[in-house]
Design an enzyme around this catalytic site. Sequence first.
Site, PDB file in Angstrom:
ATOM      1  N   HIS A  59     -66.772 -32.360 -88.068  1.00  0.00           N
ATOM      2  CA  HIS A  59     -65.963 -32.264 -86.893  1.00  0.00           C
ATOM      3  C   HIS A  59     -66.793 -32.506 -85.557  1.00  0.00           C
ATOM      4  CE1 HIS A  59     -62.795 -30.829 -89.380  1.00  0.00           C
ATOM      5  NE2 HIS A  59     -63.662 -30.020 -90.042  1.00  0.00           N
ATOM      6  N   HIS A  84     -58.597 -39.076 -83.992  1.00  0.00           N
ATOM      7  CA  HIS A  84     -58.854 -38.044 -82.994  1.00  0.00           C
ATOM      8  C   HIS A  84     -58.865 -38.887 -81.569  1.00  0.00           C
ATOM      9  CE1 HIS A  84     -61.177 -34.504 -80.973  1.00  0.00           C
ATOM     10  NE2 HIS A  84     -60.806 -35.357 -80.133  1.00  0.00           N
ATOM     11  N   GLY A 123     -66.605 -28.320 -80.287  1.00  0.00           N
ATOM     12  CA  GLY A 123     -67.716 -28.911 -80.742  1.00  0.00           C
ATOM     13  C   GLY A 123     -67.917 -28.904 -82.338  1.00  0.00           C
ATOM     14  N   GLY A 124     -66.791 -28.627 -83.066  1.00  0.00           N
ATOM     15  CA  GLY A 124     -66.680 -28.632 -84.448  1.00  0.00           C
ATOM     16  C   GLY A 124     -67.209 -27.406 -85.099  1.00  0.00           C
ATOM     17  N   ARG A 130     -63.489 -29.242 -68.877  1.00  0.00           N
ATOM     18  CA  ARG A 130     -64.667 -29.734 -68.277  1.00  0.00           C
ATOM     19  C   ARG A 130     -64.929 -30.974 -68.625  1.00  0.00           C
ATOM     20  NH1 ARG A 130     -67.110 -30.709 -73.449  1.00  0.00           N
ATOM     21  NH2 ARG A 130     -66.389 -29.379 -75.100  1.00  0.00           N
ATOM     22  N   GLU A 155     -56.959 -33.362 -75.871  1.00  0.00           N
ATOM     23  CA  GLU A 155     -57.178 -33.969 -77.285  1.00  0.00           C
ATOM     24  C   GLU A 155     -56.032 -33.875 -78.033  1.00  0.00           C
ATOM     25  OE1 GLU A 155     -60.876 -32.408 -79.014  1.00  0.00           O
ATOM     26  OE2 GLU A 155     -61.949 -32.690 -77.147  1.00  0.00           O
ATOM     27  N   LYS A 179     -59.592 -22.868 -87.407  1.00  0.00           N
ATOM     28  CA  LYS A 179     -60.059 -22.848 -86.521  1.00  0.00           C
ATOM     29  C   LYS A 179     -60.202 -21.563 -85.568  1.00  0.00           C
ATOM     30  CE  LYS A 179     -58.769 -26.842 -84.356  1.00  0.00           C
ATOM     31  NZ  LYS A 179     -57.829 -27.809 -83.899  1.00  0.00           N
TER      32      LYS A 179
END
Length: 658
Positions: free
Chosen positions: A235, A208, A164-165, A297, A275, A158
């Site tokens: 994702h 998720h 945003g994937g 945000r 998350e 990652k």
Amino acid sequence: MIKKLLIANRGEIACRVIRSARQMGIATVAVYSDADRRAPHVKMADEAVHIGPAPARESYLVADRIIKAAKDTGADAIHPGYGFLSENAGFARECAKNDIIFVGPSPEAIDAMGLKDRAKALMEKAGVPVTPGYHGENQDPDFLKEQADQIGYPVLIKAVAGGGGKGMRKVEKSADFAAALDSCKREAASSFGDVNVLIEKYITSPRHIEVQVFGDSHGQVIHLFERDCSLQRRHQKVLEEAPAPGMSAAVREAMCSAAVRAAQAVNYAGAGTVEFIVDGSGELRADGFYFMEMNTRLQVEHPVTEMVTGLDLVKLQLEVAAGGKVPPQDEITLSGHAIEARLYAEDPATGFLPSTGPLTLLSLPEWQRAIRVDSGVEQGGEVTMFYDPMIAKIIAHGEDRTDAIDRLVDAIDSDVGVWPVRTNAGFLRAALSHGEFRAGDVYTGFIEKHLDALVPTGTPVLHFAAAGLAALSETGDPVDPWSRRSGFRLNAPARLETVFDSAGERCVVRLNEGDIAVGGQRITVRGVHDASDAVTYAELADDSGASLTAIVDHRADGWLVTLRGQSILVRPFGAGADIDALAGGDAIKAPMPGKLLSLSVKEGDTVTKGQTLAVMEAMKMEMALTAPRDGVIETVNAAEGQQVNEGDVLIALAEEAG
């Protein structure tokens, strides 16, 4: 109190912020690029300022131009929306230097949570559980591979600055690590300007689940409960809902408390989302979730939280930014269930490639008590290659989860129509109607597991049937196609038939007494009604006997049939039926407009079926173009770095020997 607000964003989120600001009596300023001169957010705002060319890096991502637009118009605050500059600490600092309120958290909080590796270290100190992995500074490829080997496959690579994937790769085995790392770093550099990555253990049955948090400048932090965003593709979230299916009071308390601790650790003020990756192998457990990241945000999926809490999160953002307080935690309650579907301009049948072009037809549900639509485009507008291809978010609220699902499916069936841009509406409907989803069995691998069942293939027989009814019926109110004498046959029932084509797929449609035959299937007809010279309503019954109404638009080039959210052009056979494939045969064509990132072959090279020949980038997404068969490269018609158009032949294989 904020008096004038500039929205440093575009599309549906800009429209969303303008709505709340207007209700609060706050004047609004929109900014726009060349591509957005006539966009809805520009029309909605009280003022609008042009900030540059269409590419975001030359307009929406140029902080100096945004600041200048605010100062020139006298705006005392800037709302960044999501994406673009929303999580840019430098931009937040520039706002402060110019005495402009940044509607978001402090630059320090953005910095603390902006890089995933540092955020995880901070969360460990705050007592928030984190996923096992490597979050250090050593970025040597060989070292990272050693770490992945020690963690054990599968792992996730990652980008530390990702979201945003983007900049994320799942690696199943050690041999695939190096190539995945290169691809991840390349995408991370393009999307975020930061090539650093972290490595995490991939949870094999993940869900998720995220928690909406809100803080104020008075030291208070609250949560607004959780959202489940498990249904994802590459994702990227597809369906989001609140509350999470199967969530018990004990697990909710543990997860929401952890999210509040995470926000408190950075003195958070404003809207944020914590998350978690959750072990979904069985019932949810208080010790079965791990911090993944914090988005500093507003989130795309914030409407589901608004619908179950009754709060306006943008209004609360603006109040907190002006020095106000968040409401007490005990005043926040859950009511019913809400689900959001993201309607994208993309074609599931071609691997979900984005679809661009004019929106000559755009039909969306109207706002009502239980249905909400957030959109930033309009009929007559255009979906361009420059920005995210989301057309709208459709949100349904119900007394319970089943009620919310039924309302959302009905909204897609009755009110969604888009042409000629292709959309994922049929895919969304299939996902919402799937037995596992309806039972609450949601997990991040759901779409991958059921992809064949969820992606519509070919033209549905009901679309052919509706076109047949419209084409073979005479005008009238209502129409009775079986009263026509032209189908008369001696000593046999009347029968009318014609042959249709849809994207190269041919189908015989035959009207019999009481039903319609499409290929080998018989479909019950409930009625046909001409709404005008140009539009027919064809009422049919599906396999379960449920009544469906198709809208058939009579066009010069055929019949545009809108049914269950899918708009499909059906023509008489022979009228433009030859459709070129975008790939296959001897030609490798560009599946969409974009930039050729890399080219790994030259003329004369021998290649094997499935071998990657080139990599394209479009709409922030990388895609590999592969050889459709074994063969020899005959011509290469493009170069690395070149902008190409949809359908351009980039590479051609030599013809196979006869």
